[in-house]
Write a protein that holds these residues in place. Structure first.
Motif, PDB file in Angstrom:
ATOM      1  N   ARG A  24       0.821  -1.194   0.000  1.00 45.70           N
ATOM      2  CA  ARG A  24       0.000   0.000   0.000  1.00 45.70           C
ATOM      3  C   ARG A  24       0.862   1.253   0.000  1.00 45.70           C
ATOM      4  O   ARG A  24       1.899   1.328   0.641  1.00 45.70           O
ATOM      5  N   SER A  27      -8.459   7.656  -4.620  1.00 46.81           N
ATOM      6  CA  SER A  27      -7.820   6.529  -3.943  1.00 46.81           C
ATOM      7  C   SER A  27      -7.642   6.853  -2.473  1.00 46.81           C
ATOM      8  O   SER A  27      -6.994   7.832  -2.111  1.00 46.81           O
ATOM      9  N   ARG A  87      -9.881   0.364 -13.348  1.00 48.25           N
ATOM     10  CA  ARG A  87      -8.543  -0.060 -13.757  1.00 48.25           C
ATOM     11  C   ARG A  87      -8.496  -1.584 -13.752  1.00 48.25           C
ATOM     12  O   ARG A  87      -8.932  -2.224 -12.784  1.00 48.25           O
ATOM     13  N   GLU A 125      -2.636  -4.116 -11.336  1.00 43.19           N
ATOM     14  CA  GLU A 125      -2.054  -4.163  -9.999  1.00 43.19           C
ATOM     15  C   GLU A 125      -1.067  -5.313  -9.863  1.00 43.19           C
ATOM     16  O   GLU A 125      -0.007  -5.174  -9.243  1.00 43.19           O
ATOM     17  N   GLN A 131       2.030  -4.213 -11.738  1.00 39.82           N
ATOM     18  CA  GLN A 131       2.738  -3.165 -11.016  1.00 39.82           C
ATOM     19  C   GLN A 131       3.543  -3.750  -9.864  1.00 39.82           C
ATOM     20  O   GLN A 131       4.682  -3.344  -9.619  1.00 39.82           O
ATOM     21  N   SER A 132       2.959  -4.692  -9.166  1.00 36.71           N
ATOM     22  CA  SER A 132       3.672  -5.342  -8.065  1.00 36.71           C
ATOM     23  C   SER A 132       4.922  -6.051  -8.574  1.00 36.71           C
ATOM     24  O   SER A 132       5.981  -5.995  -7.948  1.00 36.71           O
TER      25      SER A 132
END
Length: 317
Positions: free
Chosen positions: A2, A91, A134, A139, A142-143
């Motif tokens: 996060r 967000s 999205r 995600e 991106q990780s």
């Protein structure tokens, strides 16, 4: 990982000099395992965060690296918060991170930074259209980019042919609500449309990334190649100067004014992948445009004219 935990971990290490995973877990109200993974991810992402073993060990910023943003000038601080402020509106994690960043600024900059953060709003809901979310795949990728791990991709090309490969994810780009992954492969740098990725499985194998890689420069190369492919054919035409802005809206960067003819008209060049693509765009202009060259575009316009005349011309008596 996060965003708010990332910022908090960096600020905590700076304020204390050194922090253990257990201390970080207590501060952030997460498990020790989660705190340790966050610290490892920060290190893998290239941030100078290093562990030190021993009784008094822990994690610290190498060389006393600073993350309190105190090196920013007033104009740089305003520019930063103009950029991150709109993201915080959509967000919760970004909003929490933004609060921590504001507290990290020198006192004299905080008021204007907060005003800059509130100066712009992103409304992601389109008029008359459902809100676009999205893709979940983003995600995951991106990780993998942050953690520097390779990914096994299942990918379908424009012909719906599937291929499976191991890639080194280097960065993601959001272009008009379409996401692209730039990655290293056994044949070099490649660009993948995220909506064509049918499967993605991160591995434990470290990803290799060139030391001189810059995502913005890589994307400029991708865009340049795409634009060259979109403008393989060029046509020269004459049109009334007052219509040039409309033509430019139609062809975008593939519309170039060559010269002002001095009689209220301009000579213009337009580009597209094929002669037919250009002809289709220009057919609706009728006699308002005169295509001078190439013959292939003139021929396509003539053919379209014959088709339209046959379909919509006078009915034989």
């Amino acid at each position: 990982m996060r965003a708010d935990r990332l910022v908090a971990a960096l600020l905590l290490m700076q304020s204390r000099g050194r922090v253990t995973a257990a201390e970080l877990a207590e501060e952030l109200e997460v498990s020790v395992a989660t705190a340790r993974r966050d610290l490892e991810a920060l290190s893998a992402a290239g941030i100078p965060v290093y562990p030190q073993a021993g009784r008094n060990g822990g994690w610290s910023l190498l060389g006393g690296a600073r993350t309190d943003l105190s090196g920013l000038s007033e104009s740089e601080a305003q520019a930063l918060f103009l950029l991150v402020g709109p993201a915080a509106a959509v967000s919760g994690e970004a909003k929490a991170a933004l609060r921590k960043l504001v507290r990290a600024l020198p006192q004299t900059f905080r008021a204007e930074a907060e005003a800059a953060a509130d100066a712009t709003l992103i409304d992601s809901t389109r008029w008359g259209e459902p809100e676009r979310q999205r893709p979940a795949m983003v995600e995951l990728l991106q990780s993998a980019v942050v953690r520097r791990r390779t990914v096994r991709l299942g990918y379908t090309n424009a012909a719906r042919e599937r291929s499976d490969r191991l890639v080194h994810p280097w960065g993601l780009v959001d272009k008009d609500d379409s996401w692209y992954l730039i990655a290293g492969t056994e044949t070099g740098q490649r660009t993948f449309r995220v909506d064509r990725i049918v499967a993605a499985e991160p591995t434990d194998q470290p990803s290799q990334r060139p030391n001189d890689f810059a995502l913005d420069q890589a994307w400029e190369q991708v865009v340049g190649e795409m634009e060259r492919n979109r403008s393989r054919t060029w046509a020269t035409l004459d049109i009334e100067t007052r219509f040039v802005p409309i033509l430019r809206d139609q062809f975008g960067r593939h519309c170039e004014t060559e010269t002002d003819l001095g009689d209220g008209r301009s000579r213009v060049r337009v580009g597209a992948p094929t002669p037919l693509d250009i002809a289709r765009h220009l057919a609706g202009w009728g006699a308002l445009v005169e295509v001078l060259e190439p013959p292939s575009v003139r021929g396509e316009l003539a053919r379209i004219g014959v088709e339209l005349s046959a379909r919509y011309g006078p009915t034989p008596t």
